[in-house]
Scaffold this motif. Structure first.
Motif, PDB file in Angstrom:
ATOM      1  N   ILE A 187      36.101  78.177  45.514  1.00 23.90           N
ATOM      2  CA  ILE A 187      36.706  78.932  46.618  1.00 23.90           C
ATOM      3  C   ILE A 187      37.140  77.920  47.678  1.00 23.90           C
ATOM      4  O   ILE A 187      36.326  77.122  48.149  1.00 23.90           O
ATOM      5  N   THR A 188      38.415  77.956  48.040  1.00 23.51           N
ATOM      6  CA  THR A 188      38.933  76.973  48.998  1.00 23.51           C
ATOM      7  C   THR A 188      38.985  77.586  50.396  1.00 23.51           C
ATOM      8  O   THR A 188      39.510  78.686  50.581  1.00 23.51           O
ATOM      9  N   ILE A 189      38.417  76.842  51.348  1.00 24.22           N
ATOM     10  CA  ILE A 189      38.395  77.352  52.732  1.00 24.22           C
ATOM     11  C   ILE A 189      39.157  76.397  53.659  1.00 24.22           C
ATOM     12  O   ILE A 189      39.228  75.203  53.395  1.00 24.22           O
ATOM     13  N   PRO A 190      39.729  76.946  54.761  1.00 22.10           N
ATOM     14  CA  PRO A 190      40.463  76.081  55.689  1.00 22.10           C
ATOM     15  C   PRO A 190      39.504  75.340  56.623  1.00 22.10           C
ATOM     16  O   PRO A 190      38.538  75.921  57.118  1.00 22.10           O
ATOM     17  N   PHE A 191      39.816  74.056  56.868  1.00 17.73           N
ATOM     18  CA  PHE A 191      38.966  73.203  57.702  1.00 17.73           C
ATOM     19  C   PHE A 191      38.970  73.677  59.157  1.00 17.73           C
ATOM     20  O   PHE A 191      40.004  74.085  59.693  1.00 17.73           O
ATOM     21  N   ASN A 192      37.813  73.613  59.762  1.00 19.77           N
ATOM     22  CA  ASN A 192      37.650  73.893  61.201  1.00 19.77           C
ATOM     23  C   ASN A 192      38.152  75.268  61.628  1.00 19.77           C
ATOM     24  O   ASN A 192      38.597  75.439  62.767  1.00 19.77           O
ATOM     25  N   ASP A 193      38.105  76.210  60.690  1.00 16.67           N
ATOM     26  CA  ASP A 193      38.496  77.579  61.018  1.00 16.67           C
ATOM     27  C   ASP A 193      37.354  78.501  60.574  1.00 16.67           C
ATOM     28  O   ASP A 193      37.402  79.114  59.508  1.00 16.67           O
ATOM     29  N   PRO A 194      36.297  78.562  61.406  1.00 21.02           N
ATOM     30  CA  PRO A 194      35.110  79.303  60.965  1.00 21.02           C
ATOM     31  C   PRO A 194      35.405  80.769  60.673  1.00 21.02           C
ATOM     32  O   PRO A 194      34.904  81.325  59.695  1.00 21.02           O
ATOM     33  N   VAL A 375      47.129  66.278  64.598  1.00 20.51           N
ATOM     34  CA  VAL A 375      46.592  66.638  63.288  1.00 20.51           C
ATOM     35  C   VAL A 375      45.246  67.319  63.527  1.00 20.51           C
ATOM     36  O   VAL A 375      44.370  66.769  64.201  1.00 20.51           O
ATOM     37  N   THR A 376      45.114  68.541  63.002  1.00 20.06           N
ATOM     38  CA  THR A 376      43.856  69.261  63.211  1.00 20.06           C
ATOM     39  C   THR A 376      43.173  69.578  61.882  1.00 20.06           C
ATOM     40  O   THR A 376      41.997  69.901  61.843  1.00 20.06           O
ATOM     41  N   ASP A 377      43.930  69.535  60.807  1.00 21.04           N
ATOM     42  CA  ASP A 377      43.368  69.846  59.486  1.00 21.04           C
ATOM     43  C   ASP A 377      44.305  69.295  58.413  1.00 21.04           C
ATOM     44  O   ASP A 377      45.283  68.599  58.724  1.00 21.04           O
ATOM     45  N   TYR A 378      44.025  69.636  57.158  1.00 22.68           N
ATOM     46  CA  TYR A 378      44.826  69.110  56.052  1.00 22.68           C
ATOM     47  C   TYR A 378      46.292  69.513  56.184  1.00 22.68           C
ATOM     48  O   TYR A 378      47.196  68.691  56.003  1.00 22.68           O
ATOM     49  N   ARG A 379      46.533  70.777  56.505  1.00 18.15           N
ATOM     50  CA  ARG A 379      47.926  71.248  56.543  1.00 18.15           C
ATOM     51  C   ARG A 379      48.722  70.580  57.660  1.00 18.15           C
ATOM     52  O   ARG A 379      49.862  70.174  57.456  1.00 18.15           O
ATOM     53  N   SER A 380      48.113  70.458  58.852  1.00 16.99           N
ATOM     54  CA  SER A 380      48.869  69.837  59.949  1.00 16.99           C
ATOM     55  C   SER A 380      49.043  68.330  59.724  1.00 16.99           C
ATOM     56  O   SER A 380      49.919  67.708  60.313  1.00 16.99           O
ATOM     57  N   GLY A 381      48.187  67.755  58.864  1.00 19.53           N
ATOM     58  CA  GLY A 381      48.300  66.320  58.582  1.00 19.53           C
ATOM     59  C   GLY A 381      49.174  66.026  57.376  1.00 19.53           C
ATOM     60  O   GLY A 381      49.384  64.869  57.020  1.00 19.53           O
ATOM     61  N   TYR A 382      49.677  67.095  56.738  1.00 23.61           N
ATOM     62  CA  TYR A 382      50.476  66.908  55.523  1.00 23.61           C
ATOM     63  C   TYR A 382      51.732  66.118  55.864  1.00 23.61           C
ATOM     64  O   TYR A 382      52.486  66.488  56.776  1.00 23.61           O
ATOM     65  N   GLN A 383      51.965  65.035  55.125  1.00 24.58           N
ATOM     66  CA  GLN A 383      53.022  64.100  55.529  1.00 24.58           C
ATOM     67  C   GLN A 383      54.413  64.497  55.040  1.00 24.58           C
ATOM     68  O   GLN A 383      54.608  64.766  53.857  1.00 24.58           O
ATOM     69  N   SER A 384      55.360  64.475  55.963  1.00 23.71           N
ATOM     70  CA  SER A 384      56.762  64.606  55.569  1.00 23.71           C
ATOM     71  C   SER A 384      57.172  63.260  54.976  1.00 23.71           C
ATOM     72  O   SER A 384      56.514  62.234  55.233  1.00 23.71           O
ATOM     73  N   PRO A 385      58.272  63.220  54.212  1.00 26.26           N
ATOM     74  CA  PRO A 385      58.718  61.928  53.674  1.00 26.26           C
ATOM     75  C   PRO A 385      58.930  60.892  54.783  1.00 26.26           C
ATOM     76  O   PRO A 385      58.626  59.714  54.600  1.00 26.26           O
ATOM     77  N   GLU A 386      59.407  61.310  55.953  1.00 24.99           N
ATOM     78  CA  GLU A 386      59.661  60.360  57.038  1.00 24.99           C
ATOM     79  C   GLU A 386      58.345  59.781  57.577  1.00 24.99           C
ATOM     80  O   GLU A 386      58.232  58.576  57.829  1.00 24.99           O
ATOM     81  N   VAL A 387      57.349  60.643  57.728  1.00 28.84           N
ATOM     82  CA  VAL A 387      56.044  60.156  58.203  1.00 28.84           C
ATOM     83  C   VAL A 387      55.449  59.191  57.180  1.00 28.84           C
ATOM     84  O   VAL A 387      54.903  58.129  57.529  1.00 28.84           O
ATOM     85  N   ALA A 388      55.584  59.522  55.897  1.00 24.07           N
ATOM     86  CA  ALA A 388      55.060  58.643  54.839  1.00 24.07           C
ATOM     87  C   ALA A 388      55.791  57.302  54.872  1.00 24.07           C
ATOM     88  O   ALA A 388      55.178  56.239  54.683  1.00 24.07           O
ATOM     89  N   ARG A 389      57.092  57.330  55.156  1.00 21.50           N
ATOM     90  CA  ARG A 389      57.877  56.081  55.215  1.00 21.50           C
ATOM     91  C   ARG A 389      57.377  55.191  56.364  1.00 21.50           C
ATOM     92  O   ARG A 389      57.156  53.993  56.194  1.00 21.50           O
ATOM     93  N   ARG A 390      57.136  55.804  57.510  1.00 17.21           N
ATOM     94  CA  ARG A 390      56.643  55.025  58.657  1.00 17.21           C
ATOM     95  C   ARG A 390      55.277  54.411  58.360  1.00 17.21           C
ATOM     96  O   ARG A 390      55.007  53.254  58.690  1.00 17.21           O
ATOM     97  N   LEU A 391      54.429  55.210  57.735  1.00 16.96           N
ATOM     98  CA  LEU A 391      53.081  54.715  57.410  1.00 16.96           C
ATOM     99  C   LEU A 391      53.171  53.528  56.453  1.00 16.96           C
ATOM    100  O   LEU A 391      52.456  52.529  56.606  1.00 16.96           O
ATOM    101  N   SER A 392      54.063  53.632  55.486  1.00 18.46           N
ATOM    102  CA  SER A 392      54.186  52.562  54.503  1.00 18.46           C
ATOM    103  C   SER A 392      54.686  51.269  55.160  1.00 18.46           C
ATOM    104  O   SER A 392      54.184  50.173  54.874  1.00 18.46           O
TER     105      SER A 392
END
Ligand SMILES: Cc1ncc(COP(=O)(O)O)c(C=O)c1O
Length: 446
Positions: A187-194, A375-392
């Motif tokens: 069962i998958t639950i959302p982070f920090n959302d009690p 970034v507050t959880d997995y979904r808000s931290g999900y990287q767009s291609p542009e964000v991934a490019r900057r990180l790389s």
């Protein structure tokens, strides 16, 4: 120091590796395009690659090497043990000593069982929860990494196309070929959302063996779990007879009594690994005597039989003892101070360049995000291609300024570091952020 360089010894080794390892790789986490840097030695907080370039190591073998490399005390005890034997078909005193050390530090751990990796520790914790409760299902947080056991991998890298509604995240397989039955039992639950998490959990209450949670989930953003979230899960377990399973494979780095003391909670089971092996392969599952009795063989076949050819091997045990003994409360404080100084310096560097992004994390763990919003959880931290490019660009920029960081933006500190190394890392961060700014300017033609 210039990466990539097709004439380098690392590039040549990678070409050779392609002939015997799939994709030239035997550990996905160290894969890097166009080729990885091959290590030749480490000393203190520095690592040498096969071309002779020296860098400050902020990966520390994905957090396991809290004392860096060639720690004199760990080397001494390991060399002594090497001369006496590396693994026996008999128990050794070292396993009792390491177990005693862990029990004395972590309030919720009365009994310990050693494994060879964090993956195995999490797997045995899940199986222990099932054996104890006689229930089939587990719950886990979306995007949280817990190693390679099928059940623990569910929804590790779900994406907008398959993750479903926030009110009911879909359980998504990580590896192709994962049996449907696994997905049905996770069962998958959302982070920090009690609130939403408890709603989801309550639909499975009578079938849930346990809830697996990492209070500082690295891959899900390295954002600390809120007290309300952890307490909500603990209360749910108490009320419904499920077990709370803390994954402290990384977060045991946060404090002398473990992360659970920081969140002031006593999980039924805790998975450990990484630092408790002093740089050698290890994992452990610990918990209250009543729960850990599932492993107890005194009355014949236990509820949960568990072996492992190299489990509790005396090399990992004595290295772990030497590592933990050096981790005094003052040492944890020093690590946390350096971590805070680096987070501040990184955030200052982002602000000074008007570049969206920030450093998050706790203690000796720092993660750099390039997203526009918080970034507050997995979904808000999900990287767009542009964000991934900057990180790389950033991570490559660090490599070329003498700092190794994990490809997903994690920086990990070690005890041989001092504030002087933190200054050097901060300077490298500034130059690497300049690389990002330069690429943005050239994109926009300014
Ligand atoms: C939180 C967490 N749990 C479990 C594991 C698995 O540990 P191992 O790589 O030792 O199997 C990891 C590894 O990075 C981890 O970060």
């Amino acid at each position: 120091m210039s990466y990539p360089n097709s004439d380098s010894a690392s590039a040549k080794l990678y070409q050779r590796a392609l002939n015997s390892l799939p994709g030239g790789n035997t550990r996905t986490t160290v894969f890097m395009k166009p080729y990885p840097l091959y290590a030749s030695k480490g000393e203190g907080c520095h690592v040498w690659d096969v071309d002779g370039d020296i860098r400050i190591d902020c990966v520390n073998n994905f957090t396991s090497n809290i004392h860096g490399y060639a720690n004199p005390e760990i080397n001494r005890v390991v060399q002594e043990q090497l001369a006496r034997g590396t693994a026996f078909g008999m128990p050794t005193v070292a396993e009792i000593e390491l177990a005693e050390l862990i029990c004395s530090r972590v309030c919720s751990i009365e009994r310990v069982r050693f494994t060879n990796s964090g993956t195995e520790a999490v797997m045995m914790a899940i199986k222990a929860a099932r054996a104890f409760t006689k229930r089939p299902k587990i719950a886990k947080v979306e995007g949280s990494y817990h190693g390679s056991y099928d059940y623990a991998e569910v929804s590790l890298d779900s994406s907008p196309g398959n993750w479903g509604e926030m009110t009911a995240p879909t359980s998504v397989p990580y590896a192709e070929g994962t049996p449907e039955a696994v997905l049905a039992d996770v069962i998958t639950i959302p982070f920090n959302d009690p609130e939403r998490s408890l709603q989801i959990l309550s639909q499975h209450a009578s079938e849930l063996a346990g809830i697996l949670v990492d209070p500082l989930p690295n891959r899900a953003g390295l954002i600390p779990a809120s007290q309300a979230f952890i307490q909500g899960l603990a209360d749910f377990c108490e009320k419904n007879g499920s077990l709370l399973i803390f994954d402290e494979v990384i977060s045991f780095r946060l404090g002398y009594h473990g992360a659970q003391a920081i969140w002031n909670v006593q999980p039924h089971l805790t998975a450990l690994g990484k630092i408790i092996g002093g740089g050698f392969p290890i994992g452990a599952v610990g918990g209250k005597e009543e729960v850990m009795a599932v492993f107890d063989p005194r009355c014949g076949k236990p509820a949960l039989p568990h072996g492992g050819t190299f489990s509790a091997n005396p090399i990992s045990m004595c290295a772990g003892i030497a590592a933990l003994k050096q981790l005094t409360p003052a040492v944890y404080e020093h690590l946390a101070e350096m971590g805070e100084a680096l987070r501040l310096a990184i955030n200052h560097a982002f602000a000074a360049r008007h570049l969206p992004g920030r450093a998050v994390g706790m203690g000796s763990l720092i993660k750099v995000h390039f997203s526009e919003s918080d970034v507050t959880d997995y979904r808000s931290g999900y990287q767009s291609p542009e964000v991934a490019r900057r990180l790389s660009i950033f991570v490559k920029g660090l490599l070329n300024r003498g700092v190794v960081a994990a490809s997903y933006g994690l920086l990990v500190l070690s005890t041989p570091m001092t504030l002087s190394e933190i200054d050097s890392i901060a300077s490298a961060v500034e130059r690497a952020l300049d690389d990002v700014v330069l690429s943005l300017n050239s994109q926009s033609g300014t």
